[in-house]
Design a protein around this motif. Structure first.
Motif, PDB file in Angstrom:
ATOM      1  N   ASN A  95     -23.428  -8.129  -5.093  1.00  0.00           N
ATOM      2  CA  ASN A  95     -22.833  -9.217  -5.980  1.00  0.00           C
ATOM      3  C   ASN A  95     -21.592  -8.333  -5.934  1.00  0.00           C
ATOM      4  OD1 ASN A  95     -23.984 -11.757  -6.439  1.00  0.00           O
ATOM      5  ND2 ASN A  95     -25.206 -10.430  -7.311  1.00  0.00           N
ATOM      6  N   ASN A  96     -21.293  -7.119  -6.476  1.00  0.00           N
ATOM      7  CA  ASN A  96     -20.300  -6.412  -6.573  1.00  0.00           C
ATOM      8  C   ASN A  96     -19.817  -5.149  -5.423  1.00  0.00           C
ATOM      9  OD1 ASN A  96     -22.247  -4.313  -6.494  1.00  0.00           O
ATOM     10  ND2 ASN A  96     -21.721  -3.153  -7.846  1.00  0.00           N
ATOM     11  N   TYR A  97     -19.256  -6.477  -4.732  1.00  0.00           N
ATOM     12  CA  TYR A  97     -19.094  -5.320  -3.268  1.00  0.00           C
ATOM     13  C   TYR A  97     -17.596  -5.492  -3.242  1.00  0.00           C
ATOM     14  CZ  TYR A  97     -17.007 -10.637  -2.221  1.00  0.00           C
ATOM     15  OH  TYR A  97     -16.275 -11.417  -2.491  1.00  0.00           O
ATOM     16  N   PHE A  98     -16.623  -5.405  -3.905  1.00  0.00           N
ATOM     17  CA  PHE A  98     -15.532  -5.691  -3.812  1.00  0.00           C
ATOM     18  C   PHE A  98     -14.769  -4.702  -4.900  1.00  0.00           C
ATOM     19  CE2 PHE A  98     -16.377  -9.398  -6.635  1.00  0.00           C
ATOM     20  CZ  PHE A  98     -15.289  -9.115  -7.172  1.00  0.00           C
ATOM     21  N   HIS A  99     -14.096  -3.714  -4.164  1.00  0.00           N
ATOM     22  CA  HIS A  99     -13.298  -2.997  -5.588  1.00  0.00           C
ATOM     23  C   HIS A  99     -12.576  -3.543  -6.146  1.00  0.00           C
ATOM     24  CE1 HIS A  99     -12.484   1.115  -6.265  1.00  0.00           C
ATOM     25  NE2 HIS A  99     -11.808   1.356  -6.067  1.00  0.00           N
ATOM     26  N   VAL A 100     -10.951  -4.483  -5.933  1.00  0.00           N
ATOM     27  CA  VAL A 100     -10.167  -5.087  -6.590  1.00  0.00           C
ATOM     28  C   VAL A 100     -10.609  -6.626  -6.536  1.00  0.00           C
ATOM     29  CG1 VAL A 100      -8.431  -3.304  -6.921  1.00  0.00           C
ATOM     30  CG2 VAL A 100      -8.326  -4.504  -4.874  1.00  0.00           C
ATOM     31  N   LYS A 101      -9.953  -7.210  -7.527  1.00  0.00           N
ATOM     32  CA  LYS A 101      -9.859  -8.944  -7.042  1.00  0.00           C
ATOM     33  C   LYS A 101      -8.905  -9.124  -5.758  1.00  0.00           C
ATOM     34  CE  LYS A 101      -9.552 -13.701  -8.843  1.00  0.00           C
ATOM     35  NZ  LYS A 101     -10.080 -14.502 -10.097  1.00  0.00           N
ATOM     36  N   SER A 102      -7.505  -8.997  -5.642  1.00  0.00           N
ATOM     37  CA  SER A 102      -7.220  -8.672  -4.412  1.00  0.00           C
ATOM     38  C   SER A 102      -5.712  -8.182  -4.385  1.00  0.00           C
ATOM     39  CB  SER A 102      -6.579 -10.164  -4.957  1.00  0.00           C
ATOM     40  OG  SER A 102      -5.387 -10.420  -3.832  1.00  0.00           O
ATOM     41  N   ILE A 103      -6.008  -6.930  -3.329  1.00  0.00           N
ATOM     42  CA  ILE A 103      -5.621  -5.957  -2.785  1.00  0.00           C
ATOM     43  C   ILE A 103      -4.384  -6.764  -2.461  1.00  0.00           C
ATOM     44  CG2 ILE A 103      -6.084  -5.752  -0.583  1.00  0.00           C
ATOM     45  CD1 ILE A 103      -4.965  -3.466  -3.194  1.00  0.00           C
ATOM     46  N   VAL A 104      -4.241  -7.467  -1.425  1.00  0.00           N
ATOM     47  CA  VAL A 104      -3.113  -8.394  -1.589  1.00  0.00           C
ATOM     48  C   VAL A 104      -1.501  -8.946  -2.962  1.00  0.00           C
ATOM     49  CG1 VAL A 104      -1.512 -10.873  -0.377  1.00  0.00           C
ATOM     50  CG2 VAL A 104      -3.932 -10.035   0.689  1.00  0.00           C
ATOM     51  N   PHE A 105      -2.021  -9.198  -3.754  1.00  0.00           N
ATOM     52  CA  PHE A 105      -2.110  -9.029  -4.950  1.00  0.00           C
ATOM     53  C   PHE A 105      -0.921  -7.776  -5.482  1.00  0.00           C
ATOM     54  CE2 PHE A 105      -1.484 -10.647  -9.975  1.00  0.00           C
ATOM     55  CZ  PHE A 105      -0.171 -11.905  -9.291  1.00  0.00           C
ATOM     56  N   LEU A 106      -2.015  -7.074  -5.851  1.00  0.00           N
ATOM     57  CA  LEU A 106      -1.641  -5.741  -6.151  1.00  0.00           C
ATOM     58  C   LEU A 106      -0.706  -5.142  -5.036  1.00  0.00           C
ATOM     59  CD1 LEU A 106      -4.774  -4.058  -6.529  1.00  0.00           C
ATOM     60  CD2 LEU A 106      -3.369  -5.119  -9.593  1.00  0.00           C
ATOM     61  N   TYR A 107      -0.474  -5.140  -4.157  1.00  0.00           N
ATOM     62  CA  TYR A 107      -0.038  -4.402  -3.345  1.00  0.00           C
ATOM     63  C   TYR A 107       1.914  -5.286  -3.238  1.00  0.00           C
ATOM     64  CZ  TYR A 107       2.144  -2.040   1.372  1.00  0.00           C
ATOM     65  OH  TYR A 107       2.492  -1.671   1.954  1.00  0.00           O
ATOM     66  N   PHE A 108       1.652  -6.565  -2.708  1.00  0.00           N
ATOM     67  CA  PHE A 108       2.951  -7.314  -2.459  1.00  0.00           C
ATOM     68  C   PHE A 108       4.147  -7.571  -3.396  1.00  0.00           C
ATOM     69  CE2 PHE A 108       1.172  -7.071   1.004  1.00  0.00           C
ATOM     70  CZ  PHE A 108       1.847  -6.813   2.699  1.00  0.00           C
ATOM     71  N   ARG A 109       2.823  -8.352  -4.953  1.00  0.00           N
ATOM     72  CA  ARG A 109       3.386  -8.700  -5.770  1.00  0.00           C
ATOM     73  C   ARG A 109       3.821  -7.883  -6.917  1.00  0.00           C
ATOM     74  NH1 ARG A 109       6.032 -10.073  -9.565  1.00  0.00           N
ATOM     75  NH2 ARG A 109       5.688 -11.813 -11.016  1.00  0.00           N
ATOM     76  N   HIS A 110       2.650  -6.999  -6.661  1.00  0.00           N
ATOM     77  CA  HIS A 110       2.951  -5.281  -8.609  1.00  0.00           C
ATOM     78  C   HIS A 110       3.829  -4.662  -8.012  1.00  0.00           C
ATOM     79  CE1 HIS A 110       1.357  -7.422 -11.830  1.00  0.00           C
ATOM     80  NE2 HIS A 110       0.170  -8.378 -10.793  1.00  0.00           N
ATOM     81  N   ARG A 111       4.038  -4.213  -6.358  1.00  0.00           N
ATOM     82  CA  ARG A 111       4.288  -2.863  -5.832  1.00  0.00           C
ATOM     83  C   ARG A 111       2.905  -2.099  -5.604  1.00  0.00           C
ATOM     84  NH1 ARG A 111       7.126  -5.470  -2.156  1.00  0.00           N
ATOM     85  NH2 ARG A 111       8.597  -6.796  -2.570  1.00  0.00           N
ATOM     86  N   LYS A 112       1.630  -1.631  -5.956  1.00  0.00           N
ATOM     87  CA  LYS A 112       1.137  -0.819  -6.145  1.00  0.00           C
ATOM     88  C   LYS A 112       0.602  -0.244  -4.640  1.00  0.00           C
ATOM     89  CE  LYS A 112      -0.784  -1.969 -10.850  1.00  0.00           C
ATOM     90  NZ  LYS A 112       0.108  -1.142 -11.136  1.00  0.00           N
ATOM     91  N   LYS A 113       1.676   0.603  -4.133  1.00  0.00           N
ATOM     92  CA  LYS A 113       0.846   0.704  -2.516  1.00  0.00           C
ATOM     93  C   LYS A 113       0.485   2.356  -2.168  1.00  0.00           C
ATOM     94  CE  LYS A 113       4.804  -1.529  -1.564  1.00  0.00           C
ATOM     95  NZ  LYS A 113       5.119  -2.408  -0.370  1.00  0.00           N
ATOM     96  N   ILE A 114       0.160   3.261  -3.036  1.00  0.00           N
ATOM     97  CA  ILE A 114      -1.228   3.999  -3.677  1.00  0.00           C
ATOM     98  C   ILE A 114      -2.674   3.615  -4.251  1.00  0.00           C
ATOM     99  CG2 ILE A 114       1.344   5.954  -2.422  1.00  0.00           C
ATOM    100  CD1 ILE A 114       0.285   6.931  -5.171  1.00  0.00           C
ATOM    101  N   TYR A 115      -3.217   4.295  -3.615  1.00  0.00           N
ATOM    102  CA  TYR A 115      -4.639   4.052  -4.121  1.00  0.00           C
ATOM    103  C   TYR A 115      -4.913   4.411  -5.816  1.00  0.00           C
ATOM    104  CZ  TYR A 115     -10.091   4.140  -5.044  1.00  0.00           C
ATOM    105  OH  TYR A 115     -11.235   3.761  -5.679  1.00  0.00           O
TER     106      TYR A 115
END
Length: 338
Positions: free
Chosen positions: A315-335
């Motif tokens: 069930n815990n296959y994902f690392h974050v809920k939405s990398i799309v949201f983090l990258y494009f909305r919150h500008r988190k560009k690096i790991y």
């Protein structure tokens, strides 16, 4: 005489999948031959029509040639070619990979000391810019809840410089097919790659299935290779967009836990629609149509990508809920920022 010659790697079968890659073989095979003492080296040829076969027979007689009868793509090509290979550790290497001294040593140690580790990825740097990670795999991969892949060292189009931040050993979710180590017994137990994928994301699917069976996927920064990337299919081609979006949906349909599966797939389809609109607005209509085509391709293949039975579904296959949201909305560009 290199350091590698003092160590035996007889348990490794290095398998290079080739399709019309004569120039790449001639450029990159020498580094593999130099740094892989005692390993069995195979080229699995997907019915090339260039001079690949003649080159191998005349210039590289120690390389073992396996000739497939057609171009089966990455997944089918390896499935056909690896059937009769018996060495315990398989090394699936793109034809545009340059390896380095002792690249096999840390992998061998991990396989010998970690019984549950089934799949390993080395550090993958960019052959054209060796100070930076390479797009396809970098320092090990993850996916978000909706199946979008990203890497330590690369999130979407942002690629990090390598300054030793990923020189560790880490548990990851997926290992790059550009340089992919797997126990032969596990590869055969899982039935190899899903040939319905043809190319792209089949390695993520295989890693997911391995973890559903209780195995671990690891990364080590102590083994280093350089990857040209995009040598056989351009990163930004509509064909790649089609395969990535279609295969991601197929992979999720197969491997997601039953609880919440429909909602996750529906959200993913909506996010794909947003991506399509973004492509259209940025004057890339071919990629927009590729996503539409990918969705129809997914629906067409629903019967072929049904949920796979397994001992357990993680069930815990994902690392974050939405990398799309983090990258494009919150500008988190690096790991390190996520």
């Amino acid at each position: 005489m290199t350091q590698d010659s003092t160590i035996s790697y007889a348990n490794f079968a290095i398998a290079i999948l080739n399709w019309n890659g004569e120039k790449l073989l001639n450029q990159f095979l020498p580094s593999i031959l130099e740094h892989s003492h005692d390993a069995a080296i195979y080229v699995i040829d997907n019915a090339s029509t260039d001079g690949s076969i003649a080159l191998l027979k005349s210039q590289y007689p120690t390389v073992r040639l396996i000739e497939n009868q057609a171009n089966y793509g990455y997944a089918g090509g390896y499935n056909h070619g690896l059937k009769n290979i018996e060495e315990p550790y398989l090394v699936l290497v793109n034809s545009d990979i340059e390896v380095t001294a002792n690249w096999l040593k840390p992998i061998q140690t991990m396989f010998e000391e970690q019984a549950q580790t089934a799949i390993i990825q080395p550090k993958i740097l960019d052959y054209k810019k060796k100070t930076h990670f390479e797009y396809a795999g970098a320092a090990g991969g993850f996916i978000d809840q909706y199946g979008f892949p990203f890497c330590r060292g690369r999130i979407f189009d942002t690629v990090e410089e390598d300054y030793g931040q990923y020189d560790d050993e880490a548990t990851i979710f997926w290992a790059s097919g550009a340089c992919f180590f797997i126990r032969n017994s596990v590869f055969k137990q899982l039935g190899g790659f899903d040939s319905n994928f043809f190319a792209h994301q089949e390695e993520i699917d295989l890693c997911w299935r391995a973890q559903n069976e209780g195995y671990q996927v690891k990364y080590t920064g102590q083994s280093v290779v350089y990857h040209v990337g995009g040598a056989t299919l351009a990163y930004y081609s509509p064909r790649k967009t089609y395969l990535n979006f279609r295969n991601s949906l197929m992979m999720m349909n197969k491997n997601l836990p039953a609880k919440g599966k429909f909602a996750i797939l529906f959200t993913r389809l909506c996010l794909d629609g947003i991506a399509g609109v973004r492509y259209f607005l940025t004057l890339k209509p071919q990629h927009c149509f590729a996503i539409i085509h990918a969705h129809f391709g997914f629906y067409k293949r629903l019967k072929k990508c049904q949920s796979v039975p397994s001992k357990l579904k993680i069930n815990n296959y994902f690392h974050v809920k939405s990398i799309v949201f983090l990258y494009f909305r919150h500008r988190k560009k690096i790991y390190s920022a996520i």
